[in-house]
Enzyme design. Structure first.
Site, short mmCIF file in Angstrom:
data_model
loop_
_atom_site.label_atom_id
_atom_site.label_comp_id
_atom_site.label_asym_id
_atom_site.label_seq_id
_atom_site.Cartn_x
_atom_site.Cartn_y
_atom_site.Cartn_z
N CYS A 63 0.84 -1.21 0.00
CA CYS A 63 0.00 0.00 0.00
C CYS A 63 0.87 1.25 0.00
CB CYS A 63 -0.97 -0.04 1.19
SG CYS A 63 -2.37 1.09 0.96
N HIS B 263 -3.59 -5.57 0.95
CA HIS B 263 -2.94 -5.81 2.25
C HIS B 263 -2.95 -7.29 2.62
CE1 HIS B 263 -2.59 -1.63 3.78
NE2 HIS B 263 -3.61 -1.40 2.98
N GLU C 292 -1.38 -8.70 4.93
CA GLU C 292 -1.35 -8.86 6.40
C GLU C 292 -2.74 -8.80 7.00
OE1 GLU C 292 -0.76 -6.11 4.86
OE2 GLU C 292 -1.29 -4.33 6.05
#
Lengths: 234, 756, 80
Positions: free
Chosen positions: A88, A205, A207
C-alpha cells in the site's frame, strides 16, 4: 528463523499489523525499524508497511522517500537474497523512490476504497509468490485512495515482457476487465516486482488476510512464500 | 491586576458572550469586582452549555453509572470498563453537529479527532471508531452537500490515524434537514496499570503544552455549539477548525510513549474551549490551581492576545502536567516524533486559574465556580419540563383499524429494501478503512461490530443506535428502546452488553417542552439500562439542535459495548449460512405497526404508537440468544428493527455478500391472527431471528423452553428466493412474498449508494 | 528575499479524474464552452536566497526531486 524488519515512518499505521503477520502468524523474528535507522543489513526482509507516511501530504510516499532509511534500503535491495516488500503506502514509497517503475494516481472513483478484492497471481516464480500456483486467485482487501497504477506504454510493455506484473485485479472466477478493476489501475495492476524479483510492491494488504476470523487466509500464501524463500537461501 | 485596556466591559460585551443577566451577577459576586476581558471570555466558555452541562447535569445524575465492570465513570476524558484481564476498555461518544452543518468535511474530521484524543489521553490505544449520522431527506440539496462532505471528513481523519471505522448508522429524516447530526465514538484498549487521568497534582509541577500551534481558529467554538444555528452563525465560519490527522497520529504515538515511560501526572486534550477548559478542569479535579504564561504558548499567528490564546480551539493540542524533573525526557520523546513540548505554566497551591501575559496577570479566577456544578454560584439551571402540545394531540397516534390491510406485501417489501433508512450504506463505509489493525471480525453493515483482542480470551462488540422517530413520538419509550436495541444488537453477536456511552442530541433546553423530552428520554434510558445492568460511563449532551421548523427529533444516541468471553471466542454474524438450517423467531410478534419505517415509506405516515417494550422480556430474549451462541448452537442471529420481520429476513438472506459469502434464500411460513402488514412490517421489540443446524435446533428449542422464552420455528434456509407464506387466520386469502435474492440485492444496494 | 510560485499539474497524457469530475459538473451547470479542466497544486516558497539563475536551478531541483513526480506530473514556476 527469518528476520523481518518493519519500517516505521511518522504516519505509518500498518506497521503493527505487518509485525503481527510476520511474528505472530508466521512465527518468525520481527523488529521495527525507525525511519532514521542506518543499520538494516541484519534483516532478511524489509517490509515497508501501509499508512500515511508524513500524512501523505504533497503526494503519497513523496516525502518518505527522503528518509534516511530509504538510502539504506536502496543498498539493501542491491544485495543477494535480500527482499524488500512494500504494501500500500509502502508500494507508493517504492515507486517514488524509483525502486519500482511507475506512479500512483487517485482512484478513478476519487474516493478511498476499503474492501475485499480478488487478485490473480500472474507470476508465481518470485520469492513472494512461490507458494502460490500460477493464476491462483487470492482474496485480499485493499484500503487506499491513491492506488490507480500508472506508467507509460514503454514501461508497461517492459513490465509485461519481463513478467514483472505479479498481481492483477480480477473477479472470483479470474475474469480481468474494467468491471473487476476497483481503482482504474492500468492493466488491472495490483502488484509488480523489479527485474531481479527481490523488490515487490502491492496495493492490497496481505497482512489483513491471515486468519479465517478476519475473512481470508490468502495473505498467508505471500508471507509463507517469503519465509520459505529466505529459509532456503540461508 | 493589569487591565485589559482595549476592551471595556459594557452590557453589550456581556450579552455578546452569551450571559444571562443573573449569570453576570454571579460573576461579579465571584470576582468581587468587574472581570477583565480575559476573565469574561473564560467564564463564557466554561459556563457555555457545552462545557458546563448547566441544563443537563441534574437530569444526567439519574443514569445508572456504577457496576462491577466500571473502572471510570462519567466526568473524565473517557469512561473505562474492566475486562477481567490485565486490560481495560475506554470509550466515549461525542457530537460535532454544528461544525459539520457549517463545514461538513472539517466539522466531521475534527469530530473524529476530538474523540480519538479523549480516548488516548486515558492511556488507551484506540482500536475502533463508530459514528451515527443523521441528515435531512436523501433528495434534498443540503443532504447532497453534507453527506459526501461528512463521510469524506470521517474517512480522511480515521483512515490516516489508522483506527478502523467499524460500525455506524446513517439515518435520513426531514427533521435533520437544517441541523445534521454527526456523533463520533471511539473505543480504546488500555493496560489497567497504565490508566492516566486528567487530575493535576503536585504543587510546582510543570504544565506543558504539546502538539500543534495555537491559531485563532475556533475561538468560542464551545459557545457556538451552545447556540441555535442561525444564518448569522452559519457565517461564523472562523469558528470551524481545520483538522490535521497526521499531527494527531504523531500525538497519539508520542502520548502513549509518554505513558509507557511514566513521566506524567495528568494529561488532557484541549478540546472545546481549548486551554481554558483543560487547565480549569485538571486543576479542579486535583483541588489545586494552575498558572499559565501566555507568552510561552506556541502560536501560529502573529499578535495573538491572552483572550484569543485561552479560547482558541485549534486542533491536535494537549496539555499535561509533568512529573517533577521529567520535563527534559518529555521533550525528548516529543522531539522523536517531530513535535515540541513547551513548559507554559505550573501547578499552584491556591485553587485558582491565573493567566499571565507580558509579565502581568490578566486573569485570576477561583476554579470551583468555573467547573463545580455544586458550587452555589455555578449557573446550574433548575428546570421543569412541560409535556409538549404535539404529544397531547390525538393525531400523534394512528388507529390501524382505520387503515385497509396491505394487499401487496411483496411490493411493500421491495419498496422498503430500497428506502433510505433500510438500504445498504456500503458506499459510505467502504470509504472508511474498517480493517486496519487486523481485528475487525464483523464488518460494518451488521447488527454489531466485533473487534478481536489479540492474545486474550475475549473480543469486543459494539453498536451505535437510536430511533429518533420513536423518541419524538414517545420520549420515555423511545429512550428505553434506544438502550434495548443497542444492547440487542450487541447480544446478537454473542456478546454480553456491559456499559454504554451516549450522545444526547436535543433542541433548545430553555424550551420547557424540549426539556420534557430530555427528561423523559433520560428516564426511559435509565430504566432500561438498570434492568440490563449496563451503566453509562461517558457521554456528551448536544442541545440547541434546531432549524427554521423547530427542534430536531430528540435523538439520544447510544453506543453500547459488550464482551464475548471464552477461549473459543464464539460469535455470530447476522446472515443465513447453509441450506436446511432451521429459522427461529425468538420473541413474540404483537399487533403493532405504529412509528414504523413501513408506515413512513409505504403509507406516508409518521405516527405512533411506538411499540411497547417489556425490559424483563427483552433481557430474557437477549440472554437466550447469547447462551445459544456461546454453546455453539446458533449459526446466525439478527435483530428485528426497521422494516420489521420481512426486512430482517431479507437482510438475513443477502448480507452474507458483504463478507464474501453468497446470498441464500429462505422459505418461511407464518401463521397468525395479526394482520399481515403488522406481522410482516411492524416493529415489535425484543425479537431476534436466529438459525440453527438441524441437530442443534432441538437443543436450542429445549434451552429456550427451560428459560421460558417464546420461540417459534418459522422456516428453513435454502434456495435463491425469499418466500414468505402468510396464513392469516381471520381471512382465508393468503398473502405471499416470493422474490429472488438477486432482486433483493439489487434494490437494497442501489437505494442509497447511488447518491454517495 | 524572493517569492516563488510553483504550479504542479498532471501531464497532458495522464488522466485527471478530479478534473474530469469538475468538467462534468461545469457541463451540468451550463458552462458549455469549457473543453478541459485540469487540477493541480499551487505551492508558494519564500526564500532568503537571491534570485537569478542559481535560484532557478535550485527550484528546478526541488521540483524534480520532491514537489513533482516526473512520471505523471509537470511543473512551471515564476520568481518574484
Amino acid at each position: 528463523m527469518v528476520k523481518y524488519g518493519v519500517v516505521v515512518f511518522p504516519g505509518s499505521n500498518c506497521d503493527r499489523d505487518c509485525f503481527w503477520a510476520a511474528h505472530d502468524m508466521m512465527g518468525q523474528k520481527a523488529e521495527f525499524i525507525w525511519h532514521e535507522s542506518k543499520s538494516i543489513d541484519k534483516y532478511d526482509v524489509i517490509i515497508i508497511p501501509g499508512g500515511f507516511s508524513y500524512g501523505d501530504y504533497l503526494r503519497a510516499g513523496a516525502i518518505a522517500r527522503f528518509a534516511r532509511v530509504m538510502d539504506n534500503i536502496h543498498t539493501f535491495a542491491g544485495k543477494r537474497n535480500k527482499l524488500v516488500f512494500g504494501i500500500c503506502n509502502g508500494f507508493q514509497i517504492l515507486l517514488e523512490s524509483q525502486l519500482l517503475p511507475g506512479a500512483m494516481l487517485t482512484n478513478k472513483t476519487l474516493k478511498f476504497i476499503c474492501k475485499y478484492t480478488n487478485l490473480q497471481v500472474e507470476n508465481n516464480s518470485t520469492p513472494f509468490t512461490s507458494e502460490c500456483s500460477r493464476e491462483q486467485i487470492l482474496r485480499i482487501p485493499i484500503a487506499h485512495q491513491e492506488g490507480n497504477y500508472y506508467c507509460d506504454e514503454k514501461t508497461l510493455n517492459s513490465l509485461v515482457k519481463n513478467d514483472q506484473v505479479v498481481f492483477r485485479y480480477c473477479d472470483e472466477k479470474g475474469n480481468i476487465d474494467d468491471s473487476t478493476n476497483p481503482n482504474g489501475s492500468l492493466y488491472n495492476i495490483a502488484g509488480i516486482c523489479n527485474k531481479r524479483r527481490n523488490v515487490l510492491g502491492m496495493m492490497p494488504h496481505p497482512e489483513r488476510a491471515m486468519t479465517e476470523r478476519l475473512g481470508s487466509t490468502d495473505g498467508a500464501f505471500i508471507f509463507r512464500s517469503i519465509t520459505e524463500y529466505v529459509k532456503k537461501s540461508l | 491586576m493589569a487591565e485589559y485596556k482595549s476592551f471595556e466591559i459594557t452590557p453589550e460585551v456581556v450579552a455578546e458572550h452569551g450571559f444571562k443577566p443573573e449569570e453576570y451577577e454571579n460573576i461579579l459576586k465571584i470576582m468581587g469586582r468587574i472581570p477583565t476581558y480575559v476573565e469574561l471570555g473564560i467564564f463564557s466558555a466554561m459556563w457555555s452549555e457545552h462545557c458546563s452541562y448547566k441544563h443537563s447535569k441534574p437530569t444526567l445524575g439519574k443514569f445508572p453509572h456504577r457496576g462491577k465492570y466500571v473502572i471510570q465513570g462519567p466526568g473524565e476524558n473517557a469512561g473505562i470498563i474492566d475486562t477481567g484481564t490485565d486490560l481495560a476498555v475506554a470509550f466515549k461518544i461525542e457530537s460535532h453537529n454544528h461544525p459539520s452543518a457549517v463545514e461538513p468535511f472539517q466539522g466531521a474530521a475534527t469530530g473524529v479527532g476530538g474523540i480519538l484524543r479523549d480516548v488516548f489521553t486515558m492511556g488507551a490505544r484506540p482500536v475502533a471508531s463508530c459514528n451515527s449520522l443523521r441528515f435531512g431527506s436523501l433528495d434534498s440539496a443540503n443532504t447532497h452537500r453534507l453527506l459526501p462532505g461528512v463521510v469524506k471528513g470521517i474517512a480522511f481523519y480515521g483512515n490516516c490515524v489508522g483506527v478502523p471505522t467499524v460500525a455506524g448508522e446513517t439515518v435520513f429524516e426531514d427533521t435533520y434537514e437544517e441541523n445534521c447530526l454527526v456523533n463520533a465514538m471511539t473505543i480504546g484498549i488500555v493496560e489497567k496499570k497504565k490508566i492516566i487521568k486528567a487530575v493535576a497534582s503536585g504543587v510546582g509541577n510543570s504544565v506543558m503544552y504539546i502538539g500543534a500551534l495555537t491559531g485563532r481558529d475556533g475561538i468560542h467554538g464551545a459557545t457556538f455549539a451552545s447556540a441555535e444555528l442561525t444564518e448569522e452563525t452559519r457565517e461564523k465560519r472562523s469558528s470551524v477548525q481545520v483538522a490535521d490527522p497526521f499531527m494527531e497520529k504523531l500525538l497519539l504515538e508520542a502520548t502513549l510513549e509518554l505513558i509507557d515511560e511514566n513521566v506524567m501526572v495528568a494529561i488532557q486534550d484541549m478540546g472545546a474551549a481549548g486551554l481554558t477548559s483543560s487547565g480549569t478542569e485538571m486543576a479542579y479535579r486535583g483541588g489545586v490551581g494552575i498558572e499559565l504564561d501566555m507568552d510561552r504558548v506556541p502560536q501560529r499567528e502573529k499578535n495573538m492576545n491572552a483572550y484569543e490564546i485561552m479560547l482558541s480551539e485549534s486542533q491536535e493540542r494537549m496539555c499535561l502536567v509533568a512529573k517533577k524533573g521529567k520535563e527534559k525526557q518529555i521533550e525528548k520523546i516529543l522531539n522523536k516524533w517531530g513535535l515540541h513540548a513547551v513548559v507554559i505554566g505550573r501547578v499552584i497551591k491556591k485553587p485558582r486559574l491565573v493567566i499571565w501575559e507580558k509579565g502581568k496577570i490578566v486573569a485570576d479566577i477561583p476554579v470551583a465556580p468555573l467547573a463545580d456544578s455544586k458550587h452555589p454560584l455555578f449557573p446550574l439551571k433548575k428546570q421543569k419540563g412541560i409535556k409538549p402540545a404535539y404529544l397531547k394531540d390525538k393525531s400523534i397516534n394512528i388507529d390501524p383499524e382505520s387503515m385497509p390491510v396491505d394487499d401487496d406485501p411483496e411490493g411493500s417489501l421491495k419498496k422498503l429494501m430500497g428506502s433510505p433508512n433500510v438500504a445498504s450504506k456500503s458506499n459510505i463505509w467502504e470509504q472508511y478503512d474498517h480493517m486496519v489493525q487486523t481485528a475487525t471480525v464483523t464488518l460494518p453493515g451488521s447488527d454489531a461490530a466485533v473487534i478481536d483482542v489479540k492474545n486474550r480470551d475475549f473480543m469486543i462488540a459494539t453498536s451505535v443506535d437510536c430511533n429518533g422517530r420513536y423518541v419524538y413520538l414517545d420520549p420515555y419509550k423511545g429512550g428505553m428502546i434506544a438502550i434495548a436495541e443497542s444492547a440487542r444488537n450487541v447480544s446478537c453477536s454473542g456478546a454480553e452488553p456491559v456499559a454504554f456511552t451516549n450522545c444526547l442530541n436535543f433542541g433548545n433546553p430553555e424550551d420547557p417542552e424540549i426539556f420534557w423530552q430530555f427528561e423523559q428520554a433520560v428516564k426511559g434510558m435509565s430504566d432500561a439500562a438498570t434492568v440490563l445492568k449496563t451503566p453509562v460511563i461517558s457521554g456528551n449532551v448536544s442541545f440547541y439542535n434546531e432549524g427554521k421548523k423547530g427542534a430536531i427529533y430528540p435523538t439520544p444516541t447510544v453506543g453500547m459495548v459488550g464482551y464475548i468471553f471464552g477461549k473459543e471466542k464464539r460469535y455470530a454474524r447476522q446472515y443465513f449460512k447453509e441450506q436446511g438450517d432451521v429459522i427461529f423467531l425468538v420473541g413474540e410478534t404483537k399487533n403493532e405497526i405504529g412509528a414504523s419505517e413501513y408506515l413512513k415509506v409505504v403509507r406516508g405516515e409518521i405516527a405512533g404508537p411506538v411499540p411497547d417494550i417489556n425490559m424483563k422480556t427483552e433481557a430474557a430474549v437477549q440472554k437466550i440468544v447469547r447462551k445459544g451462541i456461546k454453546a455453539g448452537l446458533i449459526k446466525s442471529a439478527h435483530d428485528i428493527s426497521k422494516g420489521g420481520l420481512a426486512v430482517a429476513l431479507a437482510e438475513c438472506c443477502i448480507t452474507g455478500t458483504l463478507h464474501g459469502d453468497r446470498a441464500i434464500g429462505a422459505l418461511v411460513e407464518l401463521q397468525s391472527d395479526i394482520r399481515p402488514d403488522a406481522l410482516l412490517f411492524g416493529e415489535t421489540q425484543s425479537r431476534i431471528i436466529v438459525t440453527c443446524g438441524k441437530d442443534n435446533a432441538r437443543v436450542f428449542r429445549k434451552m429456550a423452553a427451560k428459560d421460558k422464552v417464546v420461540l417459534s420455528e418459522i422456516g428453513k434456509v435454502g434456495g435463491n428466493r425469499l418466500i414468505v407464506h402468510v396464513d392469516w387466520s381471520s381471512q382465508s386469502k393468503c398473502r405471499n412474498i416470493n422474490v429472488t435474492t438477486e432482486e433483493l440485492i439489487r434494490l437494497w444496494s442501489t437505494g442509497v449508494n447511488k447518491y454517495v | 528575499m524572493a517569492k516563488v510560485k510553483i504550479f504542479v499539474t498532471l501531464k497532458d497524457d495522464v488522466l485527471d479524474p478530479q478534473g474530469k469530475t469538475v468538467k462534468f459538473a461545469l457541463d451540468k451547470m451550463g458552462y458549455r464552452d469549457i473543453d478541459t479542466v485540469r487540477i493541480g497544486k499551487y505551492i508558494e516558497i519564500e526564500t532568503r536566497g537571491s534570485g537569478g539563475k542559481e535560484l532557478k536551478k535550485e527550484i528546478d531541483e526541488i521540483c524534480d526531486k520532491l514537489l513533482a513526480n516526473p512520471n505523471i506530473e509537470k511543473y512551471t514556476f515564476s520568481i518574484e
